[in-house]
Design a protein around this motif. Structure first.
Motif, PDB file in Angstrom:
ATOM      1  N   ASP A  73     -20.947  -1.814  -4.250  1.00  0.00           N
ATOM      2  CA  ASP A  73     -19.561  -2.269  -4.218  1.00  0.00           C
ATOM      3  C   ASP A  73     -18.743  -1.450  -5.207  1.00  0.00           C
ATOM      4  N   ARG A  74     -17.917  -0.552  -4.661  1.00  0.00           N
ATOM      5  CA  ARG A  74     -17.108   0.322  -5.510  1.00  0.00           C
ATOM      6  C   ARG A  74     -15.639  -0.117  -5.567  1.00  0.00           C
ATOM      7  N   ALA A  75     -15.301  -1.184  -4.879  1.00  0.00           N
ATOM      8  CA  ALA A  75     -13.911  -1.643  -4.828  1.00  0.00           C
ATOM      9  C   ALA A  75     -13.664  -2.735  -5.859  1.00  0.00           C
ATOM     10  N   THR A  76     -12.540  -2.640  -6.522  1.00  0.00           N
ATOM     11  CA  THR A  76     -12.183  -3.642  -7.527  1.00  0.00           C
ATOM     12  C   THR A  76     -11.214  -4.683  -6.985  1.00  0.00           C
ATOM     13  N   SER A  77     -10.695  -4.441  -5.773  1.00  0.00           N
ATOM     14  CA  SER A  77      -9.765  -5.390  -5.171  1.00  0.00           C
ATOM     15  C   SER A  77      -9.931  -5.378  -3.657  1.00  0.00           C
ATOM     16  N   LEU A  78      -9.177  -6.212  -2.985  1.00  0.00           N
ATOM     17  CA  LEU A  78      -9.268  -6.328  -1.532  1.00  0.00           C
ATOM     18  C   LEU A  78      -8.768  -5.062  -0.849  1.00  0.00           C
ATOM     19  N   LEU A  79      -9.270  -4.800   0.359  1.00  0.00           N
ATOM     20  CA  LEU A  79      -8.757  -3.690   1.149  1.00  0.00           C
ATOM     21  C   LEU A  79      -7.315  -3.960   1.572  1.00  0.00           C
ATOM     22  N   PHE A  80      -7.067  -5.167   2.077  1.00  0.00           N
ATOM     23  CA  PHE A  80      -5.733  -5.496   2.558  1.00  0.00           C
ATOM     24  C   PHE A  80      -4.903  -6.070   1.417  1.00  0.00           C
ATOM     25  N   ALA A  81      -3.964  -5.251   0.946  1.00  0.00           N
ATOM     26  CA  ALA A  81      -3.102  -5.676  -0.152  1.00  0.00           C
ATOM     27  C   ALA A  81      -2.014  -6.618   0.332  1.00  0.00           C
ATOM     28  N   TYR A  82      -1.552  -6.405   1.574  1.00  0.00           N
ATOM     29  CA  TYR A  82      -0.467  -7.234   2.094  1.00  0.00           C
ATOM     30  C   TYR A  82      -0.453  -7.183   3.619  1.00  0.00           C
ATOM     31  N   VAL A  83      -0.358  -8.343   4.248  1.00  0.00           N
ATOM     32  CA  VAL A  83      -0.161  -8.448   5.685  1.00  0.00           C
ATOM     33  C   VAL A  83       0.902  -9.512   5.930  1.00  0.00           C
ATOM     34  N   ASN A  84       1.951  -9.158   6.638  1.00  0.00           N
ATOM     35  CA  ASN A  84       2.995 -10.117   6.968  1.00  0.00           C
ATOM     36  C   ASN A  84       2.549 -10.907   8.188  1.00  0.00           C
ATOM     37  N   GLU A  85       1.775 -11.954   7.945  1.00  0.00           N
ATOM     38  CA  GLU A  85       1.229 -12.749   9.044  1.00  0.00           C
ATOM     39  C   GLU A  85       2.329 -13.422   9.864  1.00  0.00           C
ATOM     40  N   ALA A  86       3.368 -13.876   9.194  1.00  0.00           N
ATOM     41  CA  ALA A  86       4.424 -14.608   9.892  1.00  0.00           C
ATOM     42  C   ALA A  86       5.037 -13.773  11.004  1.00  0.00           C
ATOM     43  N   THR A  87       5.171 -12.486  10.765  1.00  0.00           N
ATOM     44  CA  THR A  87       5.744 -11.605  11.785  1.00  0.00           C
ATOM     45  C   THR A  87       4.684 -11.082  12.740  1.00  0.00           C
ATOM     46  N   LEU A  88       3.646 -10.455  12.203  1.00  0.00           N
ATOM     47  CA  LEU A  88       2.639  -9.820  13.057  1.00  0.00           C
ATOM     48  C   LEU A  88       1.875 -10.824  13.916  1.00  0.00           C
ATOM     49  N   PHE A  89       1.348 -11.856  13.279  1.00  0.00           N
ATOM     50  CA  PHE A  89       0.438 -12.751  13.976  1.00  0.00           C
ATOM     51  C   PHE A  89       1.148 -13.782  14.851  1.00  0.00           C
ATOM     52  N   SER A  90       2.481 -13.801  14.779  1.00  0.00           N
ATOM     53  CA  SER A  90       3.229 -14.664  15.696  1.00  0.00           C
ATOM     54  C   SER A  90       3.541 -13.946  17.004  1.00  0.00           C
ATOM     55  N   ARG A  91       3.309 -12.641  17.046  1.00  0.00           N
ATOM     56  CA  ARG A  91       3.513 -11.897  18.278  1.00  0.00           C
ATOM     57  C   ARG A  91       2.487 -12.361  19.310  1.00  0.00           C
ATOM     58  N   PRO A  92       2.901 -12.540  20.569  1.00  0.00           N
ATOM     59  CA  PRO A  92       2.043 -13.197  21.565  1.00  0.00           C
ATOM     60  C   PRO A  92       0.645 -12.609  21.710  1.00  0.00           C
ATOM     61  N   THR A  93       0.520 -11.275  21.692  1.00  0.00           N
ATOM     62  CA  THR A  93      -0.814 -10.698  21.887  1.00  0.00           C
ATOM     63  C   THR A  93      -1.705 -10.919  20.674  1.00  0.00           C
ATOM     64  N   PHE A  94      -1.134 -10.828  19.472  1.00  0.00           N
ATOM     65  CA  PHE A  94      -1.908 -11.116  18.260  1.00  0.00           C
ATOM     66  C   PHE A  94      -2.330 -12.583  18.251  1.00  0.00           C
ATOM     67  N   LYS A  95      -1.398 -13.451  18.572  1.00  0.00           N
ATOM     68  CA  LYS A  95      -1.682 -14.888  18.555  1.00  0.00           C
ATOM     69  C   LYS A  95      -2.796 -15.237  19.533  1.00  0.00           C
ATOM     70  N   ALA A  96      -2.715 -14.682  20.748  1.00  0.00           N
ATOM     71  CA  ALA A  96      -3.746 -14.951  21.755  1.00  0.00           C
ATOM     72  C   ALA A  96      -5.085 -14.346  21.350  1.00  0.00           C
ATOM     73  N   PHE A  97      -5.050 -13.177  20.713  1.00  0.00           N
ATOM     74  CA  PHE A  97      -6.274 -12.526  20.262  1.00  0.00           C
ATOM     75  C   PHE A  97      -6.985 -13.349  19.192  1.00  0.00           C
ATOM     76  N   ILE A  98      -6.239 -13.826  18.215  1.00  0.00           N
ATOM     77  CA  ILE A  98      -6.832 -14.559  17.096  1.00  0.00           C
ATOM     78  C   ILE A  98      -7.507 -15.848  17.562  1.00  0.00           C
ATOM     79  N   THR A  99      -6.978 -16.478  18.608  1.00  0.00           N
ATOM     80  CA  THR A  99      -7.610 -17.708  19.103  1.00  0.00           C
ATOM     81  C   THR A  99      -9.023 -17.465  19.632  1.00  0.00           C
ATOM     82  N   LEU A 100      -9.340 -16.216  19.980  1.00  0.00           N
ATOM     83  CA  LEU A 100     -10.657 -15.899  20.539  1.00  0.00           C
ATOM     84  C   LEU A 100     -11.732 -15.699  19.477  1.00  0.00           C
ATOM     85  N   LEU A 101     -11.342 -15.423  18.258  1.00  0.00           N
ATOM     86  CA  LEU A 101     -12.285 -14.957  17.248  1.00  0.00           C
ATOM     87  C   LEU A 101     -13.277 -16.012  16.787  1.00  0.00           C
TER      88      LEU A 101
END
Length: 304
Positions: A73-101
């Motif tokens: 483990d060479r990382a001191t922090s998370l890979l994803f520093a920031y994701v705007n879930e409210a915008t990205l994950f509310s998009r219909p294809t993202f929303k439908a995709f996440i329900t499958l996981l």
């Protein structure tokens, strides 16, 4: 004479695609230049991909390929520093995709079974992505090459090749192309598949995934980017897992489907934002659907 020559060329093209293909599905052969042209178009019409204002990653340590087998483990922090879930994950294809996981058991050798609601989620996802410009452009191209005649035929085949179950272990119907690539699996005590950034982000956010380092960072200064990563997924290690970062679900689905159809079991060169990237696909060879059509086994960006 000219008509005969033209017919001979068309027949030869059709037969080449059949011989190189992975199953009985067949159309006119897709050329390298067509792959580059279409993939560039798919990249350009992907309006749902992330932008730098919606997504930020902290790549941290770049390691040589010779070290990818070392679980360090060479990382001191998370890979994803920031994701705007409210915008990205509310998009219909993202929303439908996440329900499958959460519809899958990640352990191979455990039979997968779906409720009627979960099957409806698969259908809803396909319906959402088929309404996007990305998938419409892909269908229009494949239709022009005589691979599919209608969108319904295309969508029906997508569901079978991607979501149809087959056995990776113990003779159980425990896997599918979708699960392997987009969700990830555990086989022989190691992470298998897992080539999707959304699944990576959601598991990292929950504390179930620990990012270690990367051994390849694509040349893109915008999204989608390509990153090859080392990580631990809830006590199981992945030495190299490459994925598009910031892409939409429909883009991943379209690029992988295109390469699976056009260059099964081979490297497939695509043009993404002016850069050439190779995609590797594999067909599942131990079982079939609709006679002798093969399922998707794996697909991912090749990292040098």
């Amino acid at each position: 004479m000219k008509i005969c020559v033209l017919l001979a060329v068309l027949v030869n093209a059709f037969c080449i695609s059949y011989a190189e293909g992975s199953s009985s599905r067949a159309g006119i052969a897709i050329t390298d230049s067509e792959l580059l042209s279409l993939s560039a178009q798919l990249y350009n019409v992907d309006v749902n991909k992330a932008t730098s204002s919606l997504l930020s990653i902290n790549k941290q340590t770049l390691i040589p390929n010779s070290d990818t087998g070392l679980e360090v483990d060479r990382a001191t922090s998370l890979l994803f520093a920031y994701v705007n879930e409210a915008t990205l994950f509310s998009r219909p294809t993202f929303k439908a995709f996440i329900t499958l996981l959460d519809n899958y058991d990640r352990m191979t050798g455990v039979t997968e079974s779906f409720t009627s609601a979960q099957i409806a989620e698969q259908d809803a996802f396909l319906q959402e992505i088929m309404s996007t410009s990305v998938m419409k452009e892909l269908f229009k191209f494949l239709q022009s090459k005589a691979w599919y005649s209608t969108e319904t035929e295309f969508s029906t085949d997508l569901k079978k090749m991607w979501f149809g179950l087959y056995s990776r272990a113990s003779g159980k119907l425990d896997s599918s192309g979708f699960e392997h690539i987009f969700v990830g699996e555990i086989k022989s005590k190691k992470v298998s598949g897992f080539h999707n950034w959304v699944q990576f982000y959601l598991n990292e956010k929950k504390g179930l995934l620990n990012y270690y380092s990367h051994n390849y960072d694509g040349p893109w200064e915008s999204y989608p980017d390509v990153l090859a990563m080392q990580f631990n997924w809830n006590n199981y290690y992945k030495s190299v897992g490459s994925a598009f970062i910031g892409s939409s679900p429909e883009f991943d689905f379209a690029i992988y489907t295109l390469c699976f159809i056009a260059r099964p079991d081979k490297g497939c060169k695509v043009n993404l934002g002016g850069y050439v990237q190779s995609i590797q696909t594999y067909t599942w060879t131990n079982s079939f659907y609709d006679g002798d059509k093969r399922y998707v086994a794996s697909a991912y960006p090749i990292s040098p």
